[in-house]
Design an enzyme around this catalytic site. Structure first.
Site, PDB file in Angstrom:
ATOM      1  N   ARG A   1      -1.262 -56.740   9.435  1.00 44.69           N
ATOM      2  CA  ARG A   1      -2.311 -57.001   8.450  1.00 44.69           C
ATOM      3  C   ARG A   1      -2.441 -55.759   7.572  1.00 44.69           C
ATOM      4  NH1 ARG A   1      -4.810 -53.220   9.697  1.00 44.69           N
ATOM      5  NH2 ARG A   1      -6.160 -53.545   7.925  1.00 44.69           N
ATOM      6  N   GLY A   2      -3.261 -55.883   6.513  1.00 47.10           N
ATOM      7  CA  GLY A   2      -3.341 -54.806   5.523  1.00 47.10           C
ATOM      8  C   GLY A   2      -2.380 -55.157   4.397  1.00 47.10           C
ATOM      9  N   ALA A   3      -2.862 -55.039   3.152  1.00 48.84           N
ATOM     10  CA  ALA A   3      -2.106 -55.549   2.011  1.00 48.84           C
ATOM     11  C   ALA A   3      -0.665 -55.015   1.927  1.00 48.84           C
ATOM     12  CB  ALA A   3      -2.879 -55.274   0.731  1.00 48.84           C
TER      13      ALA A   3
ATOM     14  N   ARG B   1      -0.820 -65.670   3.555  1.00 49.18           N
ATOM     15  CA  ARG B   1      -2.203 -65.251   3.264  1.00 49.18           C
ATOM     16  C   ARG B   1      -2.362 -65.187   1.744  1.00 49.18           C
ATOM     17  NH1 ARG B   1      -4.643 -60.343   6.582  1.00 49.18           N
ATOM     18  NH2 ARG B   1      -6.585 -61.394   6.046  1.00 49.18           N
TER      19      ARG B   1
ATOM     20  N   GLN C   1     -11.693 -54.648  12.237  1.00 52.83           N
ATOM     21  CA  GLN C   1     -10.630 -53.689  11.885  1.00 52.83           C
ATOM     22  C   GLN C   1     -11.130 -52.246  11.995  1.00 52.83           C
ATOM     23  OE1 GLN C   1     -11.316 -56.450  10.155  1.00 52.83           O
ATOM     24  NE2 GLN C   1      -9.513 -57.334   9.192  1.00 52.83           N
TER      25      GLN C   1
ATOM     26  N   ASP D   1      -6.973 -55.143  -1.793  1.00 51.50           N
ATOM     27  CA  ASP D   1      -5.977 -56.203  -1.587  1.00 51.50           C
ATOM     28  C   ASP D   1      -5.451 -56.752  -2.910  1.00 51.50           C
ATOM     29  OD1 ASP D   1      -7.752 -56.179   0.964  1.00 51.50           O
ATOM     30  OD2 ASP D   1      -5.834 -57.090   1.495  1.00 51.50           O
TER      31      ASP D   1
ATOM     32  N   ASN E   1     -11.324 -56.561  -1.858  1.00 51.70           N
ATOM     33  CA  ASN E   1     -11.050 -55.849  -0.599  1.00 51.70           C
ATOM     34  C   ASN E   1     -11.843 -56.548   0.497  1.00 51.70           C
ATOM     35  OD1 ASN E   1      -9.779 -53.660   0.856  1.00 51.70           O
ATOM     36  ND2 ASN E   1     -11.805 -52.748   1.041  1.00 51.70           N
ATOM     37  N   LYS E   2     -11.734 -56.032   1.694  1.00 49.50           N
ATOM     38  CA  LYS E   2     -12.360 -56.648   2.870  1.00 49.50           C
ATOM     39  C   LYS E   2     -13.826 -56.992   2.625  1.00 49.50           C
ATOM     40  CE  LYS E   2     -10.797 -57.629   5.855  1.00 49.50           C
ATOM     41  NZ  LYS E   2     -10.322 -59.027   6.033  1.00 49.50           N
TER      42      LYS E   2
HETATM   43  O1  MRU Z   1      -7.692 -58.883   6.630  1.00 46.07           O
HETATM   44  P1  MRU Z   1      -6.967 -57.568   6.573  1.00 46.07           P
HETATM   45  O2  MRU Z   1      -7.159 -56.739   7.799  1.00 46.07           O
HETATM   46  O3  MRU Z   1      -5.514 -57.738   6.203  1.00 46.07           O
HETATM   47  O4  MRU Z   1      -7.676 -56.806   5.379  1.00 46.07           O
HETATM   48  C1  MRU Z   1      -7.246 -55.511   5.060  1.00 46.07           C
HETATM   49  C2  MRU Z   1      -8.061 -54.880   3.989  1.00 46.07           C
HETATM   50  O5  MRU Z   1      -8.938 -55.471   3.426  1.00 46.07           O
HETATM   51  C3  MRU Z   1      -7.670 -53.490   3.563  1.00 46.07           C
HETATM   52  O6  MRU Z   1      -8.788 -52.782   3.127  1.00 46.07           O
HETATM   53  C4  MRU Z   1      -6.659 -53.586   2.412  1.00 46.07           C
HETATM   54  O7  MRU Z   1      -5.617 -54.451   2.749  1.00 46.07           O
HETATM   55  C5  MRU Z   1      -6.104 -52.274   2.045  1.00 46.07           C
HETATM   56  S1  MRU Z   1      -4.975 -51.735   3.305  1.00 46.07           S
HETATM   57  C6  MRU Z   1      -4.203 -50.360   2.842  1.00 46.07           C
END
Ligand code: MRU
Length: 358
Positions: free
Chosen positions: A54-56, A96, A205, A246, A256-257
């Site tokens: 996970r994470g963009a 996603r 997270q 993201d 973002n999250k």
């Molecule tokens: O749902 P996730 O855990 O994939 O969400 C991740 C985030 O929102 C991060 O802040 C974003 O991807 C930046 S990661 C370098």
């Protein structure tokens, strides 16, 4: 500083071992560090959907390796295998919806494929491209960490108390991290007194991943409930909120999250600076504003259950896992191409014309 940052790279979440893509299963951290092998596009798409990875930036990198695995399988099956690969591209792209890094990486792989189609060594060419995507994210992290530290230094100097949200570290990227990369680099420079990490409901997270990454490095981290953030800004001398992204649109709006938007509103109210750190692969110049960003909604179980146990009353749920922070709440966006202060459409366009800094 680059060498010190490289020396501090310890955790990694993505390991390409030639025969398979190994992903550190982020669902079982921090207590269990297990690696899962993936040998097909289906398996990689499922790992992205299920949040093994996970994470963009990390999901973009994983998808690029997914294309390499798919090409091997399709070529072995024969026929119009290059044409058949489109199904794999679609499968991976659908895993996603919000992080644009996924389609950015797939577009890069498709371009490379189109240029190499006639060549006998197309499998090798695709593998080289996936490794290059991975490596360029790692490099981008290092550049952003240095630029972010410079910004903090320019504004306030040492003894920063920062607040972060979600996980934006080594686990979410190909290397050092984005927002967490800046925080880690600032710590190495002796500029960080305290990091507050939002737990980041509902997937946690923050408590499971960010707290683990920071504690492993001896960086002073305090975990807090997301709902404590405004109180912390008011009472604990927070100087910066530092988050990842993201998807950033042409006008500088940032997805973002979930919970990031309310942090930005609160930061503005309390005079706390708000920094977004993201590679240019997160910038989507095709979308005029954040209103156009598809926001992922995940399963009700993420809200109703804790550790597999049902704790919520069985009512209807709403579980959007990202939100959009308007550009006018953002002090600075840090990318590997440079920084944008008080982002707007003209400044974002100017940034995207630039080459990478390193
Ligand atoms: O749902 P996730 O855990 O994939 O969400 C991740 C985030 O929102 C991060 O802040 C974003 O991807 C930046 S990661 C370098």
């Amino acid at each position: 500083m680059r060498d010190r940052l490289l020396a501090a790279e310890k955790v990694k979440a993505i390991d390409w071992r030639g025969e398979a893509l190994y992903l550190l299963d982020q669902r079982s951290l921090p207590f269990d560090e297990s690696w899962l092998a993936h040998t097909s596009a289906e398996a990689v798409a499922q790992a992205i959907r299920a949040m093994v990875v996970r994470g963009a930036p990390a999901i973009g990198i994983a998808a690029a390796y997914g294309v390499v695995l798919a090409a091997r399988v399709r070529k072995a099956a024969g026929g119009d295998w290059v044409g058949a690969l489109e199904e794999d591209f679609a499968l991976l792209a659908d895993a996603r919806p919000t992080a644009v890094n996924l389609s950015w990486a797939l577009n890069r792989m498709r371009d490379r494929l189109n240029r190499a189609k006639a060549r006998a060594d197309v499998l090798h060419i695709l593998e080289v491209e996936a490794v290059a995507i991975h490596e360029s994210d790692r490099e981008a992290n290092l550049t952003m960490a240095q630029l972010g530290v410079d910004v903090i230094r320019r504004h306030q100097g040492n003894a920063q108390t920062v607040l972060t949200h979600c996980n934006t570290g080594a686990l979410a990227t190909g290397g050092f991290g984005t927002a967490l990369g800046v925080i880690r680099a600032a710590w190495l420079e002796g500029m960080i007194e305290q990091v507050y990490a939002d737990e980041t409901r509902p997937w946690l997270q923050g408590s499971r991943l960010t707290a683990w990454e920071l504690a492993n490095e001896g960086i002073p981290v305090v975990l807090n409930a997301d709902s404590a953030a405004a109180h912390i800004m008011k009472t604990k001398g927070v100087t910066w909120v530092i988050v990842g992204a993201d998807r950033i649109t042409a006008n500088g709006d940032v997805a973002n999250k979930i919970g990031t938007y309310q942090l930005a509103v609160n930061a503005m109210h309390h005079g706390v600076r708000f920094m977004v750190v993201a590679p240019s692969s997160t910038i989507d110049m095709e979308l005029a504003s954040g209103d156009d960003i598809p926001i992922e909604e995940r399963d009700a179980s993420e809200l109703l259950e804790v550790g597999g146990h049902c704790v919520g009353a069985p009512v209807q749920t709403f579980n959007p896992v990202f939100d959009v922070t308007p550009a006018d709440l953002i002090d600075v966006i840090v990318t590997e191409k440079g920084i944008v202060e008080r982002p707007d459409t003209a400044k974002m366009a100017q940034l995207m014309c630039r080459k990478r800094l390193h």
